[in-house]
Design a protein around this motif. Structure first.
Motif, short mmCIF file in Angstrom:
data_model
loop_
_atom_site.label_atom_id
_atom_site.label_comp_id
_atom_site.label_asym_id
_atom_site.label_seq_id
_atom_site.Cartn_x
_atom_site.Cartn_y
_atom_site.Cartn_z
N ARG A 108 0.82 -1.21 0.00
CA ARG A 108 0.00 0.00 0.00
C ARG A 108 0.86 1.26 0.00
N GLU A 109 1.94 1.26 0.79
CA GLU A 109 2.80 2.44 0.88
C GLU A 109 3.50 2.73 -0.44
N GLU A 110 3.78 1.69 -1.22
CA GLU A 110 4.46 1.88 -2.50
C GLU A 110 3.60 2.67 -3.48
N LYS A 111 2.28 2.61 -3.30
CA LYS A 111 1.36 3.28 -4.22
C LYS A 111 1.13 4.74 -3.83
N ILE A 112 1.63 5.14 -2.66
CA ILE A 112 1.41 6.51 -2.19
C ILE A 112 2.45 7.45 -2.81
N THR A 113 1.98 8.51 -3.45
CA THR A 113 2.87 9.49 -4.07
C THR A 113 3.02 10.74 -3.21
N ASP A 114 2.04 11.00 -2.36
CA ASP A 114 2.08 12.16 -1.46
C ASP A 114 2.47 11.69 -0.07
N GLU A 115 3.62 12.15 0.42
CA GLU A 115 4.12 11.70 1.72
C GLU A 115 3.16 12.02 2.86
N SER A 116 2.37 13.08 2.71
CA SER A 116 1.43 13.45 3.77
C SER A 116 0.32 12.42 3.92
N MET A 117 0.14 11.56 2.92
CA MET A 117 -0.90 10.53 2.96
C MET A 117 -0.36 9.21 3.52
N ALA A 118 0.91 9.17 3.85
CA ALA A 118 1.52 7.94 4.35
C ALA A 118 0.94 7.57 5.71
N THR A 119 0.71 6.27 5.91
CA THR A 119 0.15 5.79 7.17
C THR A 119 1.22 5.54 8.21
N ILE A 120 2.38 5.07 7.76
CA ILE A 120 3.44 4.74 8.70
C ILE A 120 4.59 5.73 8.56
N SER A 121 5.31 5.91 9.65
CA SER A 121 6.42 6.84 9.67
C SER A 121 7.63 6.24 8.94
N PRO A 122 8.61 7.06 8.60
CA PRO A 122 9.83 6.53 7.94
C PRO A 122 10.50 5.45 8.78
N GLU A 123 10.51 5.63 10.11
CA GLU A 123 11.12 4.62 10.99
C GLU A 123 10.33 3.32 10.95
N GLU A 124 9.00 3.44 10.96
CA GLU A 124 8.15 2.24 10.89
C GLU A 124 8.28 1.56 9.54
N LEU A 125 8.42 2.34 8.49
CA LEU A 125 8.59 1.78 7.15
C LEU A 125 9.89 0.99 7.07
N ARG A 126 10.95 1.54 7.64
CA ARG A 126 12.23 0.83 7.65
C ARG A 126 12.11 -0.47 8.44
N TYR A 127 11.42 -0.41 9.57
CA TYR A 127 11.23 -1.62 10.38
C TYR A 127 10.42 -2.66 9.61
N ALA A 128 9.38 -2.21 8.90
CA ALA A 128 8.53 -3.14 8.13
C ALA A 128 9.34 -3.84 7.04
N LYS A 129 10.21 -3.09 6.36
CA LYS A 129 11.03 -3.69 5.31
C LYS A 129 12.01 -4.70 5.88
N GLU A 130 12.63 -4.36 7.01
CA GLU A 130 13.57 -5.27 7.65
C GLU A 130 12.84 -6.52 8.15
N TYR A 131 11.66 -6.34 8.69
CA TYR A 131 10.88 -7.47 9.18
C TYR A 131 10.47 -8.38 8.03
N ALA A 132 10.05 -7.78 6.90
CA ALA A 132 9.66 -8.57 5.73
C ALA A 132 10.85 -9.35 5.18
N ALA A 133 12.02 -8.71 5.15
CA ALA A 133 13.23 -9.40 4.67
C ALA A 133 13.59 -10.56 5.59
N SER A 134 13.43 -10.38 6.90
CA SER A 134 13.72 -11.45 7.85
C SER A 134 12.76 -12.62 7.66
N LEU A 135 11.49 -12.30 7.43
CA LEU A 135 10.50 -13.35 7.19
C LEU A 135 10.84 -14.16 5.95
N GLU A 136 11.20 -13.44 4.88
CA GLU A 136 11.53 -14.12 3.64
C GLU A 136 12.77 -14.99 3.81
N SER A 137 13.79 -14.48 4.50
CA SER A 137 15.00 -15.24 4.74
C SER A 137 14.72 -16.48 5.57
#
Length: 221
Positions: A108-137
């Protein structure tokens, strides 16, 4: 001792206007209650959290200046503990939802073009990506390497768990909202429009009122 009801925190709301610490706390408490009962991950309020953490530091410094036998010390300590608990609960709830809906949120975040419409913070986004990578690994090590090559492809979109946007929520109307479209659950096309009057409370599905929640017209209870 400074009372947080009177302290002014500048630029702490979305319009950049001055707010008292008490107003910041009230908004943060509402965001916390909303996050606890909402089936979806709501927009982050990191600005409110940061403002309240700064206020906690100031309250703690003020306590150190008070006499040990001042009865106000115990009262303010309880208030500090209450606010800390609320902030921790708010952040833990958001992390739990991010872990539960990781791939859905990232897609969902990848489809957002306006940062003000983002649901999660940059820190949360980084955590989500790291968590997803850990799950995949972990999934690759635990399962995929032990199955035939033809079925080793990892499709994150198929693993994504989505929040139940059709879940029912209790809400209180903060501002009159007319023409809210409520879809017929039976699929027979018997949709109807309802008017939500200020002060009323309703039990209604989350999806039709999600935009009202973000606009501040309603509050979950």
């Amino acid at each position: 001792m400074a009372d947080h009801d009177d302290d002014i925190i500048e630029g702490s709301d979305e319009e950049g206007e001055e707010m008292t610490a008490a107003e910041v706390l009230q908004k943060l408490e509402e965001a916390w209650r909303t996050e606890l009962v909402s089936p979806n991950l709501e927009p982050h309020h990191g600005d409110l959290v940061d403002c309240m953490l700064d206020q906690l530091k100031q309250m703690t410094k003020n306590l150190e200046k008070c006499k040990k036998h001042d009865f106000r010390v115990a009262v303010h300590k309880m208030e500090i503990d209450r606010i800390r608990f609320m902030i921790c609960s708010y952040l833990r709830t958001r992390l739990r939802k991010i872990e539960q809906y990781t791939h859905y949120l990232l897609e969902r975040e990848e489809k957002i073009t306006d940062e003000s419409m983002a649901t999660i913070s940059p820190e949360e986004l980084r955590y989500a990506k790291e968590y997803a990578a850990s799950l995949e690994s972990h999934f690759q090590t635990l399962v995929l390497q032990h199955v035939p090559d033809k079925i080793q492809a990892f499709d994150a979109t198929k693993m994504g768990v989505k929040p139940n946007l059709d879940a029912y929520v209790f809400l209180k109307v903060k501002q009159d909202s007319s023409g809210v479209l409520v879809e017929d659950e039976s699929g027979e096309g018997r949709d109807e429009e309802v008017d939500l009057e200020e002060g009323n409370q309703h039990l209604i599905r989350y999806k039709p009122i999600s935009h009202l929640l973000q606009n501040g017209n309603v509050a979950l209870i």
